[in-house]
Each structure stands twice: as structure tokens, then as C-alpha cells.
Scaffold this motif. Structure first.
Motif, PDB file in Angstrom:
ATOM      1  N   HIS A  23      -3.068  46.368  13.613  1.00 56.74           N
ATOM      2  CA  HIS A  23      -4.003  46.967  14.574  1.00 56.74           C
ATOM      3  C   HIS A  23      -5.266  47.457  13.877  1.00 56.74           C
ATOM      4  CE1 HIS A  23      -1.652  50.300  12.949  1.00 56.74           C
ATOM      5  NE2 HIS A  23      -2.626  51.126  13.285  1.00 56.74           N
ATOM      6  N   ILE A  24      -5.273  47.399  12.543  1.00 55.23           N
ATOM      7  CA  ILE A  24      -6.430  47.855  11.774  1.00 55.23           C
ATOM      8  C   ILE A  24      -7.150  46.648  11.172  1.00 55.23           C
ATOM      9  CG2 ILE A  24      -7.204  49.119   9.733  1.00 55.23           C
ATOM     10  CD1 ILE A  24      -4.980  51.112  10.186  1.00 55.23           C
ATOM     11  N   VAL A  26      -9.969  45.667   8.466  1.00 51.78           N
ATOM     12  CA  VAL A  26     -10.600  46.239   7.284  1.00 51.78           C
ATOM     13  C   VAL A  26     -11.863  45.446   6.970  1.00 51.78           C
ATOM     14  CG1 VAL A  26     -10.338  46.702   4.827  1.00 51.78           C
ATOM     15  CG2 VAL A  26      -8.385  46.992   6.357  1.00 51.78           C
ATOM     16  N   HIS A  28     -14.883  44.855   4.181  1.00 51.60           N
ATOM     17  CA  HIS A  28     -15.111  45.042   2.758  1.00 51.60           C
ATOM     18  C   HIS A  28     -16.456  44.445   2.370  1.00 51.60           C
ATOM     19  CE1 HIS A  28     -13.086  44.674  -1.499  1.00 51.60           C
ATOM     20  NE2 HIS A  28     -14.192  45.379  -1.522  1.00 51.60           N
ATOM     21  N   VAL A  35     -15.295  49.772   1.245  1.00 51.23           N
ATOM     22  CA  VAL A  35     -14.338  49.387   2.280  1.00 51.23           C
ATOM     23  C   VAL A  35     -14.400  50.359   3.437  1.00 51.23           C
ATOM     24  CG1 VAL A  35     -11.895  48.998   2.800  1.00 51.23           C
ATOM     25  CG2 VAL A  35     -12.810  48.386   0.546  1.00 51.23           C
ATOM     26  N   SER A  36     -14.388  49.837   4.635  1.00 55.01           N
ATOM     27  CA  SER A  36     -14.229  50.675   5.818  1.00 55.01           C
ATOM     28  C   SER A  36     -13.288  49.946   6.766  1.00 55.01           C
ATOM     29  CB  SER A  36     -15.580  50.958   6.472  1.00 55.01           C
ATOM     30  OG  SER A  36     -15.437  52.001   7.422  1.00 55.01           O
ATOM     31  N   GLN A  37     -13.078  50.497   7.937  1.00 54.05           N
ATOM     32  CA  GLN A  37     -12.107  49.894   8.841  1.00 54.05           C
ATOM     33  C   GLN A  37     -12.391  50.261  10.283  1.00 54.05           C
ATOM     34  OE1 GLN A  37      -8.792  51.860   6.750  1.00 54.05           O
ATOM     35  NE2 GLN A  37      -8.401  53.035   8.612  1.00 54.05           N
ATOM     36  N   HIS A  43     -15.761  46.627  15.589  1.00 53.70           N
ATOM     37  CA  HIS A  43     -15.710  48.027  15.167  1.00 53.70           C
ATOM     38  C   HIS A  43     -15.703  48.135  13.656  1.00 53.70           C
ATOM     39  CE1 HIS A  43     -13.473  52.160  15.284  1.00 53.70           C
ATOM     40  NE2 HIS A  43     -14.766  52.314  15.156  1.00 53.70           N
ATOM     41  N   ALA A  47     -18.434  49.958  11.288  1.00 51.53           N
ATOM     42  CA  ALA A  47     -18.015  51.010  10.354  1.00 51.53           C
ATOM     43  C   ALA A  47     -18.536  50.733   8.948  1.00 51.53           C
ATOM     44  CB  ALA A  47     -16.488  51.127  10.349  1.00 51.53           C
ATOM     45  N   GLU A  50     -22.263  51.461   8.569  1.00 49.52           N
ATOM     46  CA  GLU A  50     -22.522  52.891   8.400  1.00 49.52           C
ATOM     47  C   GLU A  50     -22.162  53.341   6.982  1.00 49.52           C
ATOM     48  OE1 GLU A  50     -21.351  54.026  13.031  1.00 49.52           O
ATOM     49  OE2 GLU A  50     -20.175  54.795  11.353  1.00 49.52           O
ATOM     50  N   ALA A  51     -21.031  52.860   6.499  1.00 49.73           N
ATOM     51  CA  ALA A  51     -20.561  53.265   5.173  1.00 49.73           C
ATOM     52  C   ALA A  51     -21.533  52.798   4.094  1.00 49.73           C
ATOM     53  CB  ALA A  51     -19.165  52.686   4.914  1.00 49.73           C
TER      54      ALA A  51
END
Lengths: 152, 71
Positions: A23-24, A26, A28, A35-37, A43, A47, A50-51
Motif C-alpha cells: 500500500h506504500i 516509495v 527515490h 527517499v520519500s513515499q 502521491h 512527496a 517536496e523532499a
């Protein structure tokens, strides 16, 4: 008025399902190894944008070039990207009923960095990050291309 | 799956602090670059193993299994 210098850099982003938690998603950024998720492909892309913007801003504020101050992602991740680029299809071409088959997606991220041409202690504006072009994303699908297809 | 609260606690053991505020929080440590952390669900955010490995690389933590054992 201060003279601003604009620099445009690109970086690859690889988005994959987390193995232990499907459900996640990731995301990169390989050049910066950030790395974000998120809970969907889109989504996860948002993310990581933004990171990356935040990390780049911090690096610039410290007078550092983020592409030199940070190490790239490990070679395995780059190899995965290269496999995807060889065998993937544009994300926009994937029918909605096939999207659940997507195992990973790649896109290029465009960073627009504006900084003063001189007087480095002036406040820096937040770098703008976006996908370039927004729909140019490549997806690898499980078994989409038949028995010769490889998983990303 | 570990949550951000677990990461915060384990990171502290390595001298890494969690700075909160805004949409993206970040981990920081003197002498290292900052490492953003997704915090859409705050400290309850589930943290992927891919993120854990990236975190370890950023802060020079070579024994990833040892770090994972603290989560």
C-alpha cells in the motif's frame, strides 16, 4: 536589484511499491539519494518533489551544491532504472484496468534553482521542482509484454 | 512496519535528531546533510525499509541491521 543566476538540473526519480507494504509507494531521487513515499504513484511523486526541494534548499543555504554534497543512490537502484528505461512503456499509455499491474515508474525531476550571482549570504528562494514533462513517465508492467518481459 | 516515532527514537541513539514543522520534517546531524522524512501522518507515519536504508546511507550508519533492531 540583485542579479539572479538561474540553474536548471535534472534528476531521475524511481517509484516502486514497497515489498513488505504494497500500500506504500516509495519514490527515490537517485542523483541525490533522497527517499520519500506516498499511498499512490502520484502521491509518492509529490512527496519526493517536496523532499528534494527542501533538501536542496538546505544545501544551498549552507553554500553547498546538492549534487556534489550528496552521494548518489547505490548502483542497484540505477540498474533498476536502466532496466525500466529499456523495457518500460509510457505511463499515460497504461489502461486504467492495468494500473494495478504497475511495479515501478520512472520520471525526470527538474530543479530550477535561483540564487544571487553575487553576495551569497542573501536569502535564497526555494528551488522549484517539478516533473519534466509531467506525463513523460515510464512504467514497467508485470507480464505486460509477455514471457520475455522482465520485472523492474 | 516501523513508524516515524520508532525512527525518531532509534535515530537519537546515533545522534540524529528529528526536526518537525511543515509538510516535510527532516532528520539532522552535525556534519551531515539533512534528510527529509515524509510525515503525512505525523509520528504515526509508516516508514518503508527503502527509506530506512536511505536514512542509514545519509548518516553513515553502515550496520543497517543493527539500526533496524532498534526500530
Amino acid at each position: 536589484m540583485a542579479l539572479m543566476k538561474r540553474e536548471v538540473r535534472k534528476a531521475w526519480v524511481l517509484v516502486t511499491r514497497e515489498e513488505d507494504a504494497p500500500h506504500i509507494w516509495v519514490a527515490h531521487c537517485l542523483e541525490l539519494d533522497i527517499v520519500s513515499q506516498g499511498d499512490s504513484i502520484e502521491h509518492a511523486f509529490e512527496a519526493v518533489l517536496e523532499a528534494v526541494a527542501m533538501a536542496v534548499h538546505d544545501d544551498l543555504a549552507d553554500g553547498l551544491d546538492p549534487f556534489k554534497a550528496r552521494k548518489e543512490a547505490p548502483q542497484d537502484d540505477w540498474d533498476r532504472l536502466f532496466r525500466l528505461l529499456r523495457s518500460g512503456v509510457p505511463l499515460e499509455s497504461v489502461p486504467s484496468e492495468m494500473r494495478s499491474k504497475i511495479s515501478c515508474v520512472a520520471a525526470q525531476l527538474k530543479l530550477t534553482i535561483e540564487k544571487p550571482a553575487s553576495a551569497p549570504k542573501q536569502k535564497l528562494s526555494d528551488p522549484l521542482s517539478k516533473l519534466v514533462p509531467p506525463l513523460w513517465q515510464i512504467a514497467a508492467l508485470e507480464n505486460l509484454r509477455g514471457p520475455d518481459s522482465q520485472r523492474c | 512496519m516501523p513508524r516515524l516515532s520508532d525512527m525518531k527514537r532509534a535515530a537519537k541513539a546515533y545522534g540524529v535528531d528529528l526536526v518537525t514543522g511543515g509538510k516535510h520534517w527532516k532528520f539532522t546531524k552535525a556534519g551531515c546533510r539533512t534528510y527529509p522524512v515524509p510525515a503525512h501522518n505525523g509520528l504515526k507515519e509508516e516508514i518503508s525499509d527503502t527509506y530506512v536504508r536511505g536514512f542509514c546511507r545519509c548518516f553513515g550508519i553502515t550496520d543497517v541491521d543493527k539500526f533496524r533492531s532498534l526500530l
